[in-house]
Structures are given as structure tokens and as C-alpha cells.
Design a protein around this motif. Sequence first.
Motif, PDB file in Angstrom:
ATOM      1  N   LYS A 183      -3.490  15.408  -7.711  1.00 25.59           N
ATOM      2  CA  LYS A 183      -4.395  14.261  -7.537  1.00 25.59           C
ATOM      3  C   LYS A 183      -3.616  12.994  -7.187  1.00 25.59           C
ATOM      4  N   VAL A 184      -2.417  12.872  -7.773  1.00 22.73           N
ATOM      5  CA  VAL A 184      -1.608  11.690  -7.449  1.00 22.73           C
ATOM      6  C   VAL A 184      -1.169  11.724  -5.980  1.00 22.73           C
ATOM      7  N   PHE A 185      -0.843  12.908  -5.496  1.00 24.04           N
ATOM      8  CA  PHE A 185      -0.489  13.026  -4.077  1.00 24.04           C
ATOM      9  C   PHE A 185      -1.691  12.668  -3.194  1.00 24.04           C
ATOM     10  N   ILE A 186      -2.879  13.089  -3.630  1.00 28.88           N
ATOM     11  CA  ILE A 186      -4.084  12.744  -2.856  1.00 28.88           C
ATOM     12  C   ILE A 186      -4.283  11.227  -2.861  1.00 28.88           C
ATOM     13  N   LEU A 187      -4.113  10.642  -4.040  1.00 25.82           N
ATOM     14  CA  LEU A 187      -4.275   9.188  -4.165  1.00 25.82           C
ATOM     15  C   LEU A 187      -3.244   8.458  -3.301  1.00 25.82           C
ATOM     16  N   ALA A 188      -1.989   8.910  -3.390  1.00 26.09           N
ATOM     17  CA  ALA A 188      -0.925   8.271  -2.605  1.00 26.09           C
ATOM     18  C   ALA A 188      -1.191   8.449  -1.113  1.00 26.09           C
ATOM     19  N   GLY A 189      -1.694   9.627  -0.743  1.00 28.67           N
ATOM     20  CA  GLY A 189      -2.019   9.874   0.663  1.00 28.67           C
ATOM     21  C   GLY A 189      -3.133   8.966   1.149  1.00 28.67           C
ATOM     22  N   CYS A 190      -4.123   8.720   0.282  1.00 31.01           N
ATOM     23  CA  CYS A 190      -5.209   7.787   0.638  1.00 31.01           C
ATOM     24  C   CYS A 190      -4.645   6.393   0.896  1.00 31.01           C
ATOM     25  N   LEU A 191      -3.782   5.951  -0.025  1.00 30.88           N
ATOM     26  CA  LEU A 191      -3.183   4.615   0.123  1.00 30.88           C
ATOM     27  C   LEU A 191      -2.388   4.533   1.423  1.00 30.88           C
ATOM     28  N   ALA A 192      -1.633   5.604   1.698  1.00 28.33           N
ATOM     29  CA  ALA A 192      -0.833   5.615   2.928  1.00 28.33           C
ATOM     30  C   ALA A 192      -1.754   5.621   4.144  1.00 28.33           C
ATOM     31  N   GLU A 248       5.064   8.981   6.660  1.00 29.92           N
ATOM     32  CA  GLU A 248       4.430   9.793   7.713  1.00 29.92           C
ATOM     33  C   GLU A 248       2.948  10.033   7.425  1.00 29.92           C
ATOM     34  N   PHE A 249       2.555   9.975   6.155  1.00 27.97           N
ATOM     35  CA  PHE A 249       1.135  10.135   5.851  1.00 27.97           C
ATOM     36  C   PHE A 249       0.344   8.964   6.446  1.00 27.97           C
ATOM     37  N   ALA A 250       0.990   7.805   6.474  1.00 22.79           N
ATOM     38  CA  ALA A 250       0.358   6.643   7.106  1.00 22.79           C
ATOM     39  C   ALA A 250       0.177   6.918   8.595  1.00 22.79           C
ATOM     40  N   MET A 251       1.217   7.473   9.201  1.00 20.93           N
ATOM     41  CA  MET A 251       1.155   7.786  10.637  1.00 20.93           C
ATOM     42  C   MET A 251       0.063   8.830  10.908  1.00 20.93           C
ATOM     43  N   VAL A 252       0.012   9.853  10.066  1.00 22.70           N
ATOM     44  CA  VAL A 252      -0.994  10.910  10.252  1.00 22.70           C
ATOM     45  C   VAL A 252      -2.404  10.324  10.142  1.00 22.70           C
ATOM     46  N   GLY A 253      -2.610   9.508   9.128  1.00 21.46           N
ATOM     47  CA  GLY A 253      -3.925   8.878   8.946  1.00 21.46           C
ATOM     48  C   GLY A 253      -4.304   8.037  10.153  1.00 21.46           C
ATOM     49  N   LEU A 293       0.831  -1.208   0.000  1.00 25.24           N
ATOM     50  CA  LEU A 293       0.000   0.000   0.000  1.00 25.24           C
ATOM     51  C   LEU A 293       0.864   1.257   0.000  1.00 25.24           C
ATOM     52  N   LEU A 294       1.956   1.198   0.745  1.00 22.66           N
ATOM     53  CA  LEU A 294       2.848   2.357   0.795  1.00 22.66           C
ATOM     54  C   LEU A 294       3.739   2.427  -0.445  1.00 22.66           C
ATOM     55  N   ALA A 295       4.195   1.261  -0.889  1.00 20.30           N
ATOM     56  CA  ALA A 295       5.130   1.232  -2.019  1.00 20.30           C
ATOM     57  C   ALA A 295       4.495   1.785  -3.288  1.00 20.30           C
ATOM     58  N   THR A 296       3.202   1.532  -3.460  1.00 22.04           N
ATOM     59  CA  THR A 296       2.546   2.045  -4.670  1.00 22.04           C
ATOM     60  C   THR A 296       2.528   3.576  -4.645  1.00 22.04           C
ATOM     61  N   GLY A 297       2.326   4.143  -3.465  1.00 18.14           N
ATOM     62  CA  GLY A 297       2.358   5.606  -3.337  1.00 18.14           C
ATOM     63  C   GLY A 297       3.731   6.151  -3.693  1.00 18.14           C
ATOM     64  N   TYR A 298       4.760   5.481  -3.175  1.00 17.83           N
ATOM     65  CA  TYR A 298       6.131   5.874  -3.523  1.00 17.83           C
ATOM     66  C   TYR A 298       6.313   5.886  -5.034  1.00 17.83           C
ATOM     67  N   SER A 299       5.863   4.783  -5.635  1.00 21.24           N
ATOM     68  CA  SER A 299       6.086   4.605  -7.068  1.00 21.24           C
ATOM     69  C   SER A 299       5.334   5.642  -7.893  1.00 21.24           C
ATOM     70  N   LEU A 300       4.106   5.892  -7.496  1.00 24.29           N
ATOM     71  CA  LEU A 300       3.304   6.862  -8.244  1.00 24.29           C
ATOM     72  C   LEU A 300       3.982   8.230  -8.245  1.00 24.29           C
ATOM     73  N   ILE A 301       4.422   8.643  -7.080  1.00 19.87           N
ATOM     74  CA  ILE A 301       5.041   9.969  -6.984  1.00 19.87           C
ATOM     75  C   ILE A 301       6.381   9.987  -7.714  1.00 19.87           C
TER      76      ILE A 301
END
Lengths: 290, 418
Positions: free
Chosen positions: A191-200, A39-44, A18-26
Motif C-alpha cells: 500500500k505504501v508503494f501504491i501511495l508513493a506511486g500516486c504521489l509520483a 520514473e513512476f512520475a515519468m510513467v504517470g 511530492l517525490l521526496a515524500t515517496g522516497y521517505s515513505l519507502i
Amino acid sequence: MFFQQLITGISVGGIYALLATGYSLIYSLLDFSNWSHGEFAMVGAYIAIVFSTMLPFPFLVAAMIGVAGGALVSWLTEKVVYRRIRSTGGPNMFLMIGAMGLSSVFQQAANLIFTGQYRSYPFKLPVSTIKIAGAYIGVLDLISLIITAIILIFLMYIINKTQFGLNVRGIACNQWGAKILGVKVDSCISKVFILAGCLAGVAGILYGAKYNVWPTMGNIGLKAFISSVLGGLGSVPGAILGAVLLGIIETLVSAYVSSSLRDFFSFALLIVILLVKPSGLLGVDVQDKA
Amino acid sequence: MKKSLATVLSAVMILTLAACGGNTAAPATTAAPATEAPKAEATEAAAAETEAPAAEASDEGPIKIGYVGDLTGGTALWGTAGQYGAELAAKDINEAGGIMGREVVIVPMDGKGDPSDSVSALKKLIDDEHVVASIGTNFSSCNIPMASVADEKKVPIIATAASNELVTVDENGNLHPYSFRLCFIDPYIGEVIGSYAAGTLGYKTAALFTVAGNTNSESVGAIIKDVFTSKGGEIVIEEQCQEADMDYRAQLAKIGAKNPDVIFVLMNDYAKLATFAKQARELGIESMLMGHDGWDSAQLAGEAGGALEGCLYISRIGFNTPEAAAFGDRVTELYKMESREAECLFTRDGVYWIKDAIERAGSADPTAIRDALESTEKFEGLIGTLVEDPATHNPAMACALFECHGDAFEYKGIVEAE
């Protein structure tokens, strides 16, 4: 026992994915590794804690708010920090340094607000397990895996079958070309950052449900980074494959070699991949990947 | 270029990971004061000569006692409880007239549960704050290097739950003259656990699970192994995890395959212990789980969600006397803590032990305090009666057995090595 270890490895790798896909997208869009992504995972996870324990929200609602919070913070970092760095024409190294700074800021802020204590969600699932072909898997793990799989399938659909996904792939391939063809690059990146943040955010909540929530839990992002390099930086399917493989490798090393050498193997693998096949398992463009 | 950069960054990450050792939950950074020191004191400290003896600053004015604990890391629950216990003890003493008429001030400093940060914190307390003595930490890995600093600076320190032998004596058996402790040592508790498991409980096979690089975990584990096997038991498997690990299923699957009667789980973090227990039960492991004083947490049983039902640990008497329970309740209420943590009893006793030493010595000079601590014949604290051994600085104290029922561990009584 091998099958049991395999199941455990897939379970561990699911969260990495879930986190790796966010890394990759960005990375695919901006050619930099977003070190603050964990840290977005931690914030969520913390937002879900606040809404489910300090405010009278049902956990599922709190979890959704947590995911939205992860997305919001991810988007804000792009808007406030990364976009400004990009607009000045600075090298990608500046983005990476900014991300490292953000990571520390988020961790310290969580420490100040919530202290270093572990926090847990208000529900306490009974310890229950399912036996599959002689191997045990916890119910929470199974739920976590199913959620992860559904989200990743949905993500693949978005990337491969929607106009937005086409735009993302276009920008990843050639940002200027995409811009000339009418793609709103900045909007798409946001939008990609939003998507990655959702995944995180989802990753953080699932991770928190399994292991509690604490300020430095986002350090798991390091493993997600290795996963995305292993699979091929910039490749979403590669990140998923890399994450599952890393989870399995770590589990097998812990089981059959030594748990003390687990991280040594993980990071050594990162070095080997960068030296031998920098595009990763499913990466394509070698020069752009690493 | 990018490849090179990525390779270099990866190498840096490996080095960082190695440097972090077992505790990535508490990143190594320079120790910082836990609470803002009064400006007058800060100015005084800044103006003072770095090498000025602490005694000079301790002859008049408030008596400053330091406290080093993990105030922001993964085990901050204990560290903050320790700080509050010391502060409440100082408040009580001050309300009763202070020590020889002088006010007592607790100066907390964050050691983050990390050896290098704890050493930095102690140096700051001695050099900048001019404390006459210091309490903490509860980690052997932190107090072992801190002991040399205390000797060098000639300021006594009192460890709380740091139970490794090397906290008060060096590897050659030479005493650290300025290092004391408030708990029994690893060999003693390891001996009690090993002999109780093999003797009274009659277990024949055991698994040993320790935290790699954690001095307390590994040393207690080694003693348990020796005693358990010497009494006819067999350690069928030994496994380890790293300090920051949250998933133990790879090791547990191997342990489960051996089906031991008991698993000695020597971890020091309640959330990780609870996760360990839950993962063990999820993998179908029904063995008894037994632990040491690292299990001392009011949150452990509840966090484990039934996975520790019937399991045992051996530790100190804790809150099982009315006086200790009352003090724990006061700390919890006054500082809005979620639960009672035994660390507040240690630090409370530490402050009172220093008070006792100062009054017996008739001086707040650090060396006089040291001498008085060493010559303590009997100190009645909330964690039990402490009888000091001047040769080793290891106090004699009783052990208690606790059993998990529902969301709490129940006190079962006193146990001693068999």
C-alpha cells in the motif's frame, strides 16, 4: 527581488516534495532508497499523455488514469522485484541495485515507445500571472502549488491519523515487532508503494504540465532524494521541509551565485548533511536513517 | 556502514552529474546503431579488418553514406528529421539511377547529441560500416571532436547546423581537411543578430542568456556581445543556465530587474525556449526576445503559447522556397512526422553535395570526395546556394529573418550584417 526568488524557490520545491515524500515513505519501511521512484512520475506523465492525446479522454480523467498508472507500476515493482529480493533475505544493497536497474529499464522503454521527443498535454494555458506583494507567480504554478499542498496535507493526515498510518509508522519503527502485533507487513508495504506511486504520478503530471514530458524527466528524482536526506530520510514532514528548502536554496544560488554552481551546492549540501547531521533536519533515529 | 555507503553513493552521484555535463536528458552511453544494419553488411563489417581503408569497401557495391544525429535524446526531433531527410534524398537518387550507377545507402548511427557518443558513432560508421563520407551532427560540441576523427580516418564529414568555427579549423587556425559544414558560422550569424538589433531595431540595452558549456550558445553570444556593444549598445546583464535546466525564473528575475530592450536567448531546444519565454512573460518581462538558428523549430511558436509573439530570430532560409517546402512536406508525410524540421533539408543537401562531389571526382574514394567537396565553386541546395571557402571550409550563405505570429514564425526576408 528576494521575495520573487523565494516564491520561485517554493514553486520548484513543491514538485520535489511530492517525490521526496515517496522516497521517505519507502525508505522508512525498507531502509533503501528507491532510485526508480522518479520514473513512476515519468510513467504517470506519459500515461496521461497517451490518454489525453491519443485517446479521447478529457485531460482531468487522463490525469487521474496517469496517477493510477504511476501507482500501479510502483506496486508492480514492489511485487515483482523488491518483494522477491526481500524474501531471499538479500542485503538492502540488492534492493538499491534492483531499483537502479529498474530506473534504466523504464527510461529506455519510454525512449523506445515514445522516442526522445518532448510531449505536451493537449491544453495550452494562456500565459497568465498573478502579482503578490510585488512578486509574480504563474497561474499554472499557483494551481500546482495548491494541488501539492492539499495532497501533502492529506498525506500527513493518512500517516498521522489513520490505522494505516499507524501501521506504517509501526513497521518503520520495528518491522518484526509490528508483525508480531498483527500488522500485515507485506500488505502494508504494498500500500505504501501504491501511495508513493500516486504521489509520483501527481508530481509527473504537474511537472509535465509545466515543462513537457520526456523519457528522462524522472531524473528529477535525484533532487527529491537530496530533499529527503536534507529533511531526514524516513521522515515525511522532513521530506516536505527538505524539498522546499532545497528549492529555495537552488533558486537563491542560481540568482545570487551562479546557475552553473546550483547542482554543486545541492550535492555538496547532501554530503555535508550526511557528514554532519545524517539524520537530517527532522530525522530521529540516526543509525537507521543513513 | 550505512552512513559510509550513503556518503560514497552521494559522491558517485556528484561525479555522475559532472560527467553528464549539460545534457542529463541524454545520458552518456555507448553509441548504438539507430536501425538494424542488414545482416550481410554486419557480417561483412565484422569480418573486415578494423584498419582497412574505407576506400576498399567503397569501390564496388552500394555507396554507403553515414549519418550521425541525436536519434533518441532530448533533441531527437532534429536527429530523426535529419535521418529521414538523408534517407529520402538517397531514395530519390536511387530512383534516378544512383550515383554513377551505384546505389546509395544511408547508415544512421545514434550520437545522442552527446560529444563522446557522436565520436563513437562516427568511428563505428567508418571502421565497421566503411562509409565513404558522413553527414551530421547539428551540434558544434559534437562535431569539434568528430573533426579530428575524420582527419585521422581520412573520411570526410559534413556538419549540418554546427556553426562554431572550431568545427572546421582547430584552435591554432589549422584546417581540419576532412571536416566540412552546410551552414554559416557563429561569428557571421552573431554579427548579423548583433548589428541588426543595434542598427535596424535601434535597441540600446540588452541581456544575454546562454547555455553554460554549450559551444554554439556561448560563441554566438560572445560575437553578439562584441558587435552589439561596438555599435553603441550595452549588455546590461549576462546570465546562463545549464543544458538540462527547465526552470529559468531565478535568472529571469534578475534580467527583469534590469529591464533590457532585448534579451538575446541563445538556446537550442524548442521546449526549453518555449518554457523560457513563458516564464519571462509570467514574471512580467516584456522585452523583445531574439535568437539564432537554435530557434529553428516548427513547434516553438505553438509551444510558447503566445509568449513569443512579435519576437525575432535569424537563421537560414529554411522551408521558405517552394522546393524546400515540398521536400519538407514529403519527409513529414512519408515518415509520419508531426512537423517539418529544417534538419531534413541539411541532410538532404549533404547527400546531394556528396553525390555532386563523387560525380565531379569520378570516384567514391573518401579522399577524392574530400578534394571535390573542398573545390566546390557553387552548390545549389535547398537551404540556399553554397559557395565553399577552401581555406576554412566555411560556406557563404544568406541569413533570413523570422518573426513570431500566432503559432508560427513568418519569414520576413534576407538580412545581412550592417
